[in-house]
Design an enzyme around this catalytic site. Structure first.
Site, PDB file in Angstrom:
ATOM      1  N   ASN A  93       0.810  -1.224   0.000  1.00  0.00           N
ATOM      2  CA  ASN A  93       0.000   0.000   0.000  1.00  0.00           C
ATOM      3  C   ASN A  93       0.843   1.275   0.000  1.00  0.00           C
ATOM      4  O   ASN A  93       0.394   2.286  -0.525  1.00  0.00           O
ATOM      5  CB  ASN A  93      -0.920  -0.037   1.238  1.00  0.00           C
ATOM      6  CG  ASN A  93      -1.490   1.311   1.563  1.00  0.00           C
ATOM      7  OD1 ASN A  93      -2.379   1.810   0.874  1.00  0.00           O
ATOM      8  ND2 ASN A  93      -0.952   1.957   2.601  1.00  0.00           N
ATOM      9  N   GLY A  95       2.792   4.399  -0.772  1.00  0.00           N
ATOM     10  CA  GLY A  95       2.940   5.070  -2.063  1.00  0.00           C
ATOM     11  C   GLY A  95       2.785   6.560  -1.891  1.00  0.00           C
ATOM     12  O   GLY A  95       2.286   7.028  -0.870  1.00  0.00           O
ATOM     13  N   TYR A 157       3.179   9.685 -11.814  1.00  0.00           N
ATOM     14  CA  TYR A 157       2.438   8.967 -10.766  1.00  0.00           C
ATOM     15  C   TYR A 157       1.515   7.935 -11.415  1.00  0.00           C
ATOM     16  O   TYR A 157       1.481   6.765 -11.007  1.00  0.00           O
ATOM     17  CB  TYR A 157       1.626   9.935  -9.897  1.00  0.00           C
ATOM     18  CG  TYR A 157       0.702   9.198  -8.949  1.00  0.00           C
ATOM     19  CD1 TYR A 157       1.209   8.527  -7.835  1.00  0.00           C
ATOM     20  CD2 TYR A 157      -0.673   9.131  -9.193  1.00  0.00           C
ATOM     21  CE1 TYR A 157       0.369   7.818  -6.988  1.00  0.00           C
ATOM     22  CE2 TYR A 157      -1.519   8.432  -8.339  1.00  0.00           C
ATOM     23  CZ  TYR A 157      -0.994   7.779  -7.240  1.00  0.00           C
ATOM     24  OH  TYR A 157      -1.820   7.058  -6.407  1.00  0.00           O
ATOM     25  N   ALA A 159       1.714   6.502 -14.287  1.00  0.00           N
ATOM     26  CA  ALA A 159       2.483   5.392 -14.877  1.00  0.00           C
ATOM     27  C   ALA A 159       2.981   4.428 -13.811  1.00  0.00           C
ATOM     28  O   ALA A 159       3.021   3.214 -14.023  1.00  0.00           O
ATOM     29  CB  ALA A 159       3.654   5.954 -15.685  1.00  0.00           C
ATOM     30  N   SER A 160       3.336   4.965 -12.650  1.00  0.00           N
ATOM     31  CA  SER A 160       3.802   4.066 -11.573  1.00  0.00           C
ATOM     32  C   SER A 160       2.671   3.136 -11.150  1.00  0.00           C
ATOM     33  O   SER A 160       2.896   1.972 -10.804  1.00  0.00           O
ATOM     34  CB  SER A 160       4.346   4.867 -10.381  1.00  0.00           C
ATOM     35  OG  SER A 160       3.306   5.456  -9.619  1.00  0.00           O
ATOM     36  N   LYS A 161       1.422   3.627 -11.222  1.00  0.00           N
ATOM     37  CA  LYS A 161       0.282   2.794 -10.840  1.00  0.00           C
ATOM     38  C   LYS A 161      -0.129   1.852 -11.978  1.00  0.00           C
ATOM     39  O   LYS A 161      -0.654   0.764 -11.716  1.00  0.00           O
ATOM     40  CB  LYS A 161      -0.887   3.670 -10.379  1.00  0.00           C
ATOM     41  CG  LYS A 161      -0.603   4.376  -9.054  1.00  0.00           C
ATOM     42  CD  LYS A 161      -0.372   3.368  -7.918  1.00  0.00           C
ATOM     43  CE  LYS A 161      -0.245   4.012  -6.562  1.00  0.00           C
ATOM     44  NZ  LYS A 161      -0.128   3.021  -5.471  1.00  0.00           N
TER      45      LYS A 161
END
Ligand SMILES: NC(=O)c1ccc[n+]([C@@H]2O[C@H](COP(=O)([O-])OP(=O)(O)OC[C@H]3O[C@@H](n4cnc5c(N)ncnc54)[C@H](OP(=O)(O)O)[C@@H]3O)[C@@H](O)[C@H]2O)c1
Length: 246
Positions: A93, A95, A157, A159-161
């Site tokens: 979780n 992040g 952000y 793209a990281s998800k």
């Protein structure tokens, strides 16, 4: 209590010092799990752990962890397993979001976000899998609405998800036959400390009832963690008018 659905299970929640992680640790303990709570702010972890013990009588283990640091994540999983003797559920979780447009983002902001949202998830998943395999356990990822739809701000952000979802489902294909369940839970705006980097946190920006509460996301995670035979592959939680104006 022997009748609680997660009785005898051990869960490790990253980012448990606030927001969704804190609410998740609380919900899993309510359902009978013992919980290890990981984040950098140790005092906050100890306070959350004390509340969980008081309200649900669960065993708790605050583990000071920086998910950007590989050694720290290795130690987080080792300490949890040493204390409880097993690991049934990892909730990835922790992040954060930093910066706005690609042009304005410094290399430092980029690395901080990627090391937290991507590297940390990889380290924790890698360390947890051998233990989860032994217990037909659960691997749960907190993704995001931003990881499912294009968005006009903070593409890094987002793209990281997207990476988190892609990684989670690929791992799902990989460990499913070994009995490990993999879930991605995608919230949109949740009233937590998140978003403070944009000037004000989401709990300051939104009124109660306007967007999702951390406890609602925690319920979705707990629902996934309670499944014994099947996998809840993905769950999306948005406010009801999320698509108005699209
Ligand atoms: N709130 C939203 O609107 C929303 C929407 C979609 C997805 N999400 C996702 O939900 C997750 C939880 O966010 P939240 O909304 O609960 O925000 P939050 O209240 O800001 O919580 C973030 C958590 O991550 C931890 N964390 C950050 N960097 C870390 C690091 N390097 N090492 C260890 N822990 C770290 C923080 O703890 P420490 O500072 O103590 O380390 C804190 O416990 C994130 O993955 C976020 O991307 C949130």
């Amino acid at each position: 209590m022997a009748d609680d659905p997660l009785d005898g299970r051990v869960a490790l929640v990253t980012g448990a010092s606030s927001g969704i992680g804190e609410a998740t640790a609380m919900a899993l303990a309510r359902d009978g799990a013992d919980v290890a709570l990981a984040a950098r702010r140790e005092k906050r972890l100890r306070e959350v752990a004390a509340r969980i013990r008081e309200e649900h009588g669960a065993q708790t283990l605050p583990v000071r962890t920086n998910v950007r640091d590989e050694d720290s994540v290795v130690e987080m999983v080792e300490t949890t397993v040493a204390e409880f003797g097993r690991l049934d559920c990892l909730v990835n979780n922790a992040g954060l979001a930093r910066g706005e447009s690609v042009e304005e983002m410094s290399a430092d902001q980029f690395r901080t976000m990627m090391e937290t949202n991507v590297d940390g998830v990889f380290f924790a998943t890698r360390e947890a899998i051998p233990h989860l395999r032994e217990r037909d356990g659960h691997l749960i990822f907190v993704g995001s609405f931003a990881g499912q739809y294009p968005r006009p701000f903070n593409p890094v952000y987002a793209a990281s998800k997207w990476w988190v979802r892609g990684f989670a489902h690929s791992v799902e294909g990989n460990v499913g036959e070994e009995g490990v369940a993999v879930t991605v839970v995608n919230p949109s705006e949740v009233r937590t400390e998140f978003g403070a980097a944009y000037g004000e946190s989401f709990e300051e920006r939104f009124e109660e009832g306007e967007v999702t509460e951390p406890e609602e996301v925690a319920e979705a995670i707990a629902f996934a963690a309670r499944q014994e035979g099947s996998t809840v592959s993905e769950l999306d939680l948005y406010r009801r008018d999320k698509f108005s104006g699209f």
